[in-house]
Design a protein around this motif. Sequence first.
Motif, PDB file in Angstrom:
ATOM      1  N   ASP A 164       0.863  -1.107  -0.073  1.00 46.81           N
ATOM      2  CA  ASP A 164       0.059   0.010  -0.102  1.00 46.81           C
ATOM      3  C   ASP A 164       0.750   1.424  -0.021  1.00 46.81           C
ATOM      4  OD1 ASP A 164      -2.262  -1.386  -0.069  1.00 46.81           O
ATOM      5  OD2 ASP A 164      -2.312  -1.591   2.139  1.00 46.81           O
ATOM      6  N   VAL A 208       2.461   1.697  -3.260  1.00 52.38           N
ATOM      7  CA  VAL A 208       1.485   2.294  -4.344  1.00 52.38           C
ATOM      8  C   VAL A 208       1.172   3.856  -4.169  1.00 52.38           C
ATOM      9  CG1 VAL A 208      -1.157   2.133  -5.100  1.00 52.38           C
ATOM     10  CG2 VAL A 208      -0.036   0.193  -4.753  1.00 52.38           C
ATOM     11  N   ALA A 209       1.066   4.129  -2.824  1.00 45.36           N
ATOM     12  CA  ALA A 209       1.071   5.485  -2.648  1.00 45.36           C
ATOM     13  C   ALA A 209       2.321   6.535  -3.011  1.00 45.36           C
ATOM     14  CB  ALA A 209       0.970   5.937  -1.259  1.00 45.36           C
ATOM     15  N   ASN A 247       2.082   6.614  -6.787  1.00 46.65           N
ATOM     16  CA  ASN A 247       0.871   7.832  -7.335  1.00 46.65           C
ATOM     17  C   ASN A 247       1.682   9.040  -7.285  1.00 46.65           C
ATOM     18  OD1 ASN A 247      -1.197   6.142  -7.913  1.00 46.65           O
ATOM     19  ND2 ASN A 247      -1.886   6.001  -5.421  1.00 46.65           N
ATOM     20  N   ALA A 253       3.740   9.595 -10.230  1.00 41.47           N
ATOM     21  CA  ALA A 253       2.785   9.578 -11.343  1.00 41.47           C
ATOM     22  C   ALA A 253       2.223  11.029 -11.705  1.00 41.47           C
ATOM     23  CB  ALA A 253       1.420   8.550 -11.565  1.00 41.47           C
ATOM     24  N   ALA A 254       1.751  11.719 -10.517  1.00 37.56           N
ATOM     25  CA  ALA A 254       1.265  13.189 -10.453  1.00 37.56           C
ATOM     26  C   ALA A 254       2.782  14.013 -10.677  1.00 37.56           C
ATOM     27  CB  ALA A 254       0.963  13.340  -8.788  1.00 37.56           C
ATOM     28  N   GLN A 263       2.644  14.010 -14.152  1.00 38.52           N
ATOM     29  CA  GLN A 263       1.791  14.632 -14.993  1.00 38.52           C
ATOM     30  C   GLN A 263       1.898  16.539 -14.844  1.00 38.52           C
ATOM     31  OE1 GLN A 263      -0.943  13.487 -16.556  1.00 38.52           O
ATOM     32  NE2 GLN A 263      -1.624  15.468 -17.080  1.00 38.52           N
ATOM     33  N   THR A 318      -1.962  19.105  -7.098  1.00 32.29           N
ATOM     34  CA  THR A 318      -2.319  17.560  -7.051  1.00 32.29           C
ATOM     35  C   THR A 318      -1.055  16.578  -6.637  1.00 32.29           C
ATOM     36  OG1 THR A 318      -3.966  17.858  -8.483  1.00 32.29           O
ATOM     37  CG2 THR A 318      -3.135  15.807  -8.325  1.00 32.29           C
ATOM     38  N   TRP A 319      -0.081  17.157  -7.233  1.00 26.42           N
ATOM     39  CA  TRP A 319       1.427  16.497  -6.840  1.00 26.42           C
ATOM     40  C   TRP A 319       1.695  16.441  -5.634  1.00 26.42           C
ATOM     41  CZ3 TRP A 319       6.740  18.673  -8.368  1.00 26.42           C
ATOM     42  CH2 TRP A 319       7.803  17.842  -7.878  1.00 26.42           C
ATOM     43  N   LEU A 357      -0.797  14.576  -3.184  1.00 31.34           N
ATOM     44  CA  LEU A 357      -0.531  13.210  -2.872  1.00 31.34           C
ATOM     45  C   LEU A 357       0.831  12.735  -2.504  1.00 31.34           C
ATOM     46  CD1 LEU A 357      -1.366  12.022  -6.772  1.00 31.34           C
ATOM     47  CD2 LEU A 357      -2.439  11.143  -4.627  1.00 31.34           C
ATOM     48  N   THR A 406      -0.319  12.935   0.934  1.00 32.14           N
ATOM     49  CA  THR A 406      -0.907  11.497   1.331  1.00 32.14           C
ATOM     50  C   THR A 406      -0.134  10.364   1.294  1.00 32.14           C
ATOM     51  OG1 THR A 406      -2.781  12.349   0.031  1.00 32.14           O
ATOM     52  CG2 THR A 406      -2.878  10.015   0.335  1.00 32.14           C
ATOM     53  N   ARG A 407       0.804  10.352   0.763  1.00 29.24           N
ATOM     54  CA  ARG A 407       2.055   9.415   0.734  1.00 29.24           C
ATOM     55  C   ARG A 407       2.588   9.272   2.394  1.00 29.24           C
ATOM     56  NH1 ARG A 407       6.887   8.397   2.038  1.00 29.24           N
ATOM     57  NH2 ARG A 407       7.015  10.693   2.021  1.00 29.24           N
TER      58      ARG A 407
END
Length: 492
Positions: free
Chosen positions: A87, A90-91, A94, A97-98, A101, A167-168, A171, A174-175
């Motif tokens: 988990d 994955v965080a 993410n 990925a951000a 982006q 957003t980056w 996240l 969030t991680r």
Amino acid sequence: MKSSSLLRPGRRLAYGVALSAVFAVAGCAMAPTTVRPVAPVAAAYPSQADQAAAPAAVAAADLGWRDVFRDPVLQQLIATSLDANRDLRVAALNVEAARAQYRIRRADSLPRIDGVAAGVSQRTPADLSPTGQSEVTRAYEAGGAVTAWELDLWGRVRSLNDQALATWLALDETRTAAQLSLVSEVATAYFTLRTDQALLELARDTAEAQRRSHELTQLLAEVGEAGELDVRRTEIALRSAEADQAVYERQAAQDLNALTLLIGQPLDADLARTLQAWAGEPLPDDVVEANLPAGLPSDLLDRRPDIRAAEQMLRGADANIGAARAAFFPTITLTGSAGSASSDLDNLFSAGTRSWSFAPRLSLPIFNGGALSANLDLAKVRQRIEVARYERAVQAGFREVADGLAARDALERQILSEQQRVDASRRAYDLAQRRHQEGEDSSLSVLDAQRTLYGSEQALLRARLARLSNLTTLYKALGGGWTEQTQTGGRT
């Protein structure tokens, strides 16, 4: 004499600078300035209502988890989970990925320049040729091209870039929040496993004692010194302890499975042997740092990653409003190319073959059925949603810390009372056994005393688990768990 309407080079430069400044100001004004909402919570926690929070040398959020959790096995488990938990992995992906982006979005603010090389051969039949003869024409071109570069006069591209950046960053926070939760979950799972192992050992000892009591009662019944009712009572106590033993065996096995899932890989042989050797030993009370400085609710705004993530999402929502406002204004895009062109490939780069094209394009929205207005309204509504989510995150953080502080002192008092009850129950059991051996009391009194002692010891173990779990949750609620070692300079 030239017309006065034509500006000299110096004046043209000044005019261009002034015009650029106006456009820059206009672009910056499209997106509203993000203002942190007023925290909808009290200025102090309920436990601090009558006293000011004492300043701490190091905030709880900056205490390293190795300094908070003092058990070496638990430290090893946490370190393993931070490397192997899926988990958390994955965080982290993410976040990557951000970030990618954001880089894609940032590239939109720069012109796209492509190298171009092309060749065209064309034959025109005689009946279509103006000369009445068939013709073959060739054209070759090489150079560079700028493809539809938008002049960001109103800040639309910049606002979208800011939204991707927010957003980056959200996240990434969030991680960090996922790491805090993982550290807390591993510690709680470890404490639960150790407690259930201690409860299992207690159930085994109790079942063994009940088995000996039941066998003795059966022998006494055979010689007429005990009745059938006494035999059934000791058997009931034995079967109850055996059932508890089966329950704790199941719970301990499930606890181990849960811990294995959290750390992301099977336990190594040495660690498994250590856990097996420690089975049945209660955890010491000082395995977790109890003196966690709470600070003030305002500290949570900068300490908790979930609140910081909510603030970043609010910034992104404000940036979306800027992009929606900029959509009402004209869009200017530039397309052009420069290079060499020739009908003969050998002479493609010879003198006189230079070519260029420049095609600016102005697009002004006139009628779109209200789509632009609806898009702006949608952006504003989503911004209000993010404000509510931010306030909700602050309230949730306040509640978690307040609950942890309220339970910390209460659980200390509960453990003291439970320990005193265990001591009293043990004395009562010893007294009941002695009176029964001396013939002054029945075996029923011994069974009742033994059942009371067993229940008291179970309650004490569960209270200690509740205290350790509460301290672990309080540490996470205060923003702790993001660093391995204590950071005296705070989070950077």
